[in-house]
Design an enzyme around this catalytic site. Structure first.
Site, PDB file in Angstrom:
ATOM      1  N   ILE A 110       0.866  -1.176   0.000  1.00 25.04           N
ATOM      2  CA  ILE A 110       0.000   0.000   0.000  1.00 25.04           C
ATOM      3  C   ILE A 110       0.904   1.227   0.000  1.00 25.04           C
ATOM      4  CG2 ILE A 110      -1.714   1.320   1.311  1.00 25.04           C
ATOM      5  CD1 ILE A 110      -2.721  -1.312   2.490  1.00 25.04           C
ATOM      6  N   CYS A 111       0.631   2.164  -0.890  1.00 24.35           N
ATOM      7  CA  CYS A 111       1.349   3.443  -0.923  1.00 24.35           C
ATOM      8  C   CYS A 111       2.851   3.197  -1.064  1.00 24.35           C
ATOM      9  CB  CYS A 111       1.003   4.245   0.338  1.00 24.35           C
ATOM     10  SG  CYS A 111       1.445   5.988   0.278  1.00 24.35           S
ATOM     11  N   THR A 112       3.667   3.809  -0.195  1.00 27.52           N
ATOM     12  CA  THR A 112       5.121   3.695  -0.311  1.00 27.52           C
ATOM     13  C   THR A 112       5.647   2.350   0.165  1.00 27.52           C
ATOM     14  OG1 THR A 112       5.298   4.860   1.804  1.00 27.52           O
ATOM     15  CG2 THR A 112       5.582   6.163  -0.205  1.00 27.52           C
ATOM     16  N   GLY A 113       4.770   1.442   0.535  1.00 30.64           N
ATOM     17  CA  GLY A 113       5.205   0.073   0.790  1.00 30.64           C
ATOM     18  C   GLY A 113       5.843  -0.544  -0.437  1.00 30.64           C
ATOM     19  N   THR A 130       2.863   3.528  -6.837  1.00 35.75           N
ATOM     20  CA  THR A 130       2.947   3.988  -5.460  1.00 35.75           C
ATOM     21  C   THR A 130       2.288   5.361  -5.415  1.00 35.75           C
ATOM     22  OG1 THR A 130       4.445   4.350  -3.577  1.00 35.75           O
ATOM     23  CG2 THR A 130       5.214   5.081  -5.736  1.00 35.75           C
TER      24      THR A 130
END
Length: 323
Positions: A110-113, A130
């Site tokens: 999720i996102c910057t993961g 991202t």
């Protein structure tokens, strides 16, 4: 069916919002609480290196329920957003993530993961996304990754990535839809008071205003002049005339200064202006198209759709709540 084992991998720098999103979708209801919350066949655990608490990006400590060993039996490993500059040094977590994927677990960010997935080597040669503000950084640090900044999420089979924050919910619902069917995903969406499926991608959320003038930027005045006249049928020749140049010289200088061809740049500014009018006014779409220089609503829909992956009316509903 047997319960699907989901592990949320906690790392120092993790984003609370993203951990909460995954927990809300894949976690169980609180013990002893009777509610209409959907009970889905997922078993959720929060894992961290050594089973030790991690410090989130907001400074709040999170305590995991297990160590990294639980990744060995995971069906799905979820990595929430994390501070990109700190995830690369957390090798124990990254190695456990890579090993779980090699054994057959799906890996999802999720996102910057996505930076954790990239450091673990799971995104090489794959399309991924991202948060839009970090797409350029991801592409620069990991050139083997095909970064798509426009979409809400990318499903590449056993590796899935989402755009920023709320797009994590979109991807979680997509996973539930694939695992358990549309009815289950709709039930989870209803419980969380979100749409089961959102139109478009994150391109509609990217703010791309006119860049500020720089020293030695000889065409800044012409660009500002054009932006003030977007409701008129401007062409490259008009911009060149204002800059007192031939069209060929102007186009060459324009690309050197902005990195964009004049015609493409002009269309981008028209779309940007249309977005602002849709967000801040109740003007009919036809009038928005006229004031943005598209001439007609039909022409605007084409360019608007290419730029934002959604329709002007849908965009207005999203940002103004107009029924």
């Amino acid at each position: 069916m047997h319960a699907l084992r989901v592990v949320v991998l906690l790392m120092d720098g993790s984003v609370l919002f993203d951990v909460g999103t995954a927990t809300t979708v894949f976690g169980a209801a609180a013990p002893g609480v009777v509610s209409p919350r959907p009970q889905l066949p997922y078993e959720l655990q929060l894992a961290a290196a050594g089973g030790r608490p991690v410090t989130t990006s907001m400074g709040v400590k999170l305590s995991p329920t297990a160590g990294l060993e639980v990744l060995e039996g995971a069906d799905l490993v979820v990595v929430g957003g994390a501070l990109p500059h700190v995830v690369g040094g957390q090798r124990a977590a990254l190695d456990a993530l890579a090993a779980a994927h090699a054994r057959g677990a799906r890996a999802m960010s999720i996102c910057t993961g996505a930076f954790a997935l990239a450091h673990a080597g799971l995104l090489d040669g794959r399309r991924a996304t991202t948060h839009w503000s970090y797409c350029a950084r991801l592409a620069e640090e990991f050139p083997a990754v095909d970064v798509d900044p426009d979409v809400l999420y990318v499903d590449d089979g056993d590796v899935l990535t989402s755009a920023g924050l709320a797009a994590g919910m979109d991807l979680c619902l997509h996973v539930v839809r694939g695992d358990l069917g549309a009815d289950a995903a709709t039930a989870v969406a209803r419980w969380n008071v979100v749409a089961p499926h959102r139109d478009g991608g994150q391109a509609q959320y990217i703010d791309a205003p006119l860049p500020p003038a720089r020293a030695g930027d000889g065409l800044a005045a012409t660009r500002a002049w054009a932006v003030a006249r977007l409701d008129t049928p401007l062409g490259v020749e008009d911009l060149a005339r204002h800059a007192h140049m031939s069209a060929r010289t102007f186009a060459r200088r324009f690309v050197a200064e902005t990195g964009e061809a004049p015609k493409r740049w002009l269309t981008q500014q028209r779309v940007h202006h249309a977005r602002r009018l849709l967000e801040t006014t109740d003007l009919p779409v036809e009038e928005v198209a006229r004031r943005s220089g598209f001439g007609s609503a039909a022409a605007m829909r084409i360019h608007f759709g290419r730029a934002t992956a959604t329709r002007p009316t849908a965009y207005r509903r999203t940002f103004r709540g107009v029924a």
